[in-house]
Motif scaffolding. Structure first.
Motif, PDB file in Angstrom:
ATOM      1  N   LYS A  27     -47.770  41.481  -7.620  1.00  9.16           N
ATOM      2  CA  LYS A  27     -46.537  41.250  -6.853  1.00  9.16           C
ATOM      3  C   LYS A  27     -45.291  41.361  -7.730  1.00  9.16           C
ATOM      4  N   ALA A  28     -45.410  40.973  -8.989  1.00  7.51           N
ATOM      5  CA  ALA A  28     -44.255  41.020  -9.888  1.00  7.51           C
ATOM      6  C   ALA A  28     -43.677  42.424  -9.997  1.00  7.51           C
ATOM      7  N   LEU A  29     -44.540  43.453  -9.812  1.00  5.71           N
ATOM      8  CA  LEU A  29     -44.117  44.836  -9.998  1.00  5.71           C
ATOM      9  C   LEU A  29     -43.722  45.544  -8.710  1.00  5.71           C
ATOM     10  N   LEU A  30     -43.872  44.902  -7.563  1.00  7.15           N
ATOM     11  CA  LEU A  30     -43.422  45.518  -6.313  1.00  7.15           C
ATOM     12  C   LEU A  30     -41.922  45.767  -6.413  1.00  7.15           C
ATOM     13  N   ARG A  31     -41.449  46.851  -5.810  1.00 10.54           N
ATOM     14  CA  ARG A  31     -40.028  47.193  -5.918  1.00 10.54           C
ATOM     15  C   ARG A  31     -39.228  46.567  -4.784  1.00 10.54           C
ATOM     16  N   HIS A  32     -38.085  45.996  -5.125  1.00  2.81           N
ATOM     17  CA  HIS A  32     -37.181  45.396  -4.145  1.00  2.81           C
ATOM     18  C   HIS A  32     -35.751  45.685  -4.604  1.00  2.81           C
ATOM     19  N   ARG A  33     -35.007  46.371  -3.759  1.00  2.00           N
ATOM     20  CA  ARG A  33     -33.632  46.765  -4.123  1.00  2.00           C
ATOM     21  C   ARG A  33     -33.588  47.522  -5.440  1.00  2.00           C
ATOM     22  N   GLY A  34     -34.601  48.363  -5.629  1.00  5.86           N
ATOM     23  CA  GLY A  34     -34.605  49.265  -6.774  1.00  5.86           C
ATOM     24  C   GLY A  34     -35.127  48.697  -8.074  1.00  5.86           C
ATOM     25  N   ARG A  35     -35.532  47.415  -8.083  1.00  8.14           N
ATOM     26  CA  ARG A  35     -36.014  46.791  -9.311  1.00  8.14           C
ATOM     27  C   ARG A  35     -37.324  46.050  -9.043  1.00  8.14           C
ATOM     28  N   PRO A  36     -38.094  45.730 -10.095  1.00 12.48           N
ATOM     29  CA  PRO A  36     -39.319  44.939  -9.872  1.00 12.48           C
ATOM     30  C   PRO A  36     -38.982  43.584  -9.242  1.00 12.48           C
ATOM     31  N   LEU A  37     -39.864  43.123  -8.390  1.00  9.04           N
ATOM     32  CA  LEU A  37     -39.642  41.866  -7.664  1.00  9.04           C
ATOM     33  C   LEU A  37     -39.429  40.688  -8.620  1.00  9.04           C
ATOM     34  N   VAL A  38     -40.100  40.698  -9.762  1.00 10.59           N
ATOM     35  CA  VAL A  38     -39.948  39.602 -10.728  1.00 10.59           C
ATOM     36  C   VAL A  38     -38.511  39.540 -11.248  1.00 10.59           C
ATOM     37  N   GLU A  39     -37.917  40.686 -11.425  1.00 11.22           N
ATOM     38  CA  GLU A  39     -36.533  40.736 -11.916  1.00 11.22           C
ATOM     39  C   GLU A  39     -35.579  40.164 -10.853  1.00 11.22           C
ATOM     40  N   HIS A  40     -35.836  40.535  -9.596  1.00  9.03           N
ATOM     41  CA  HIS A  40     -35.031  40.006  -8.482  1.00  9.03           C
ATOM     42  C   HIS A  40     -35.136  38.479  -8.443  1.00  9.03           C
ATOM     43  N   ALA A  41     -36.360  37.963  -8.569  1.00  7.52           N
ATOM     44  CA  ALA A  41     -36.586  36.519  -8.461  1.00  7.52           C
ATOM     45  C   ALA A  41     -35.903  35.760  -9.596  1.00  7.52           C
ATOM     46  N   VAL A  42     -35.932  36.316 -10.804  1.00  9.40           N
ATOM     47  CA  VAL A  42     -35.228  35.684 -11.932  1.00  9.40           C
ATOM     48  C   VAL A  42     -33.730  35.654 -11.640  1.00  9.40           C
ATOM     49  N   GLY A  43     -33.212  36.753 -11.079  1.00  5.58           N
ATOM     50  CA  GLY A  43     -31.797  36.812 -10.741  1.00  5.58           C
ATOM     51  C   GLY A  43     -31.392  35.745  -9.736  1.00  5.58           C
ATOM     52  N   VAL A  44     -32.277  35.462  -8.787  1.00  8.62           N
ATOM     53  CA  VAL A  44     -32.011  34.415  -7.790  1.00  8.62           C
ATOM     54  C   VAL A  44     -31.915  33.052  -8.473  1.00  8.62           C
ATOM     55  N   LEU A  45     -32.853  32.758  -9.351  1.00 11.58           N
ATOM     56  CA  LEU A  45     -32.833  31.464 -10.064  1.00 11.58           C
ATOM     57  C   LEU A  45     -31.553  31.331 -10.894  1.00 11.58           C
TER      58      LEU A  45
END
Length: 200
Positions: A27-45
């Motif tokens: 799941k960490a590597l699924l793409r969301h808004r052009g980036r890996p999902l893990v990167e998106h989630a870190v950005g949210v935190l």
């Protein structure tokens, strides 16, 4: 950042799952808004106010390190990730020992419908190391959860399989503060092929 001036709450992102129901795509590597999902989630935190973030990796951890920009996050590898979320939560809480953190704000990598507004509400409910706080959606407990340090040993002792902190929170319902977030977030999980429609 020294232990003395460490922020009291550390973001703890659980991102180790192998995506069994997604054909083995982590799941960490699924793409969301052009980036890996893990990167998106870190950005949210980070956007919600977590200055320090620990990320628990497992499935294809090397690929996650290569593909995701995780900045100054502390990356925690969980060799037992296949045992379920409980092992990742234990690994994550263990990584906080000696950091000066007095609480962990625990988020899951596969919930992109939960943004900074909901996370910030839960973070704002922190009062000290005995805090036990959970986001709620129409009154039903969900994520993220804020776990004060006074609870970590008890949570680690009961976090098995895919249960995470659920057993502990159920046993300590009288101490748990629910923060309604249903007006600012959607708590769906990315678990199956059909759920991929939620990704952008």
């Amino acid at each position: 950042m020294t232990e003395k001036d460490a922020p009291p709450v550390t973001g703890l992102l659980l991102a180790a799952g192998g995506g069994r129901r997604l054909g083995g795509r982590p799941k960490a590597l699924l793409r969301h808004r052009g980036r890996p999902l893990v990167e998106h989630a870190v950005g949210v935190l980070r956007a919600a106010g977590c200055a320090r973030v620990h990320v628990v990796l497992g499935a294809r951890a090397d690929a996650v390190r290569e593909q995701a920009e995780l900045g100054d996050c502390l990356l925690v590898e969980n060799p037992g990730w296949a045992d379920g979320m409980g092992s990742s939560l234990r690994a994550g809480l263990g990584s906080l020992a000696g950091t000066g953190a007095r609480a962990a704000l625990v988020a899951l990598v596969d919930q992109p419908g939960i943004g900074p507004a909901a996370v910030a509400r839960v973070l704002a409910a922190y009062e000290g190391e005995t805090s036990l706080v959970s986001a709620a959606y129409d009154g039903v407990r969900g994520h993220p959860v804020l776990l004060g340090a006074a609870h970590w040993a008890g949570i680690a002792a009961t976090a098995t399989g895919d249960r995470g902190a659920r057993t502990y929170l159920k046993a300590h319902e009288e101490a748990l503060r629910l923060v309604e977030c249903g007006d600012v977030a959607r708590p769906y999980d990315i678990d199956t092929e059909a759920d991929l429609a939620h990704l952008e």
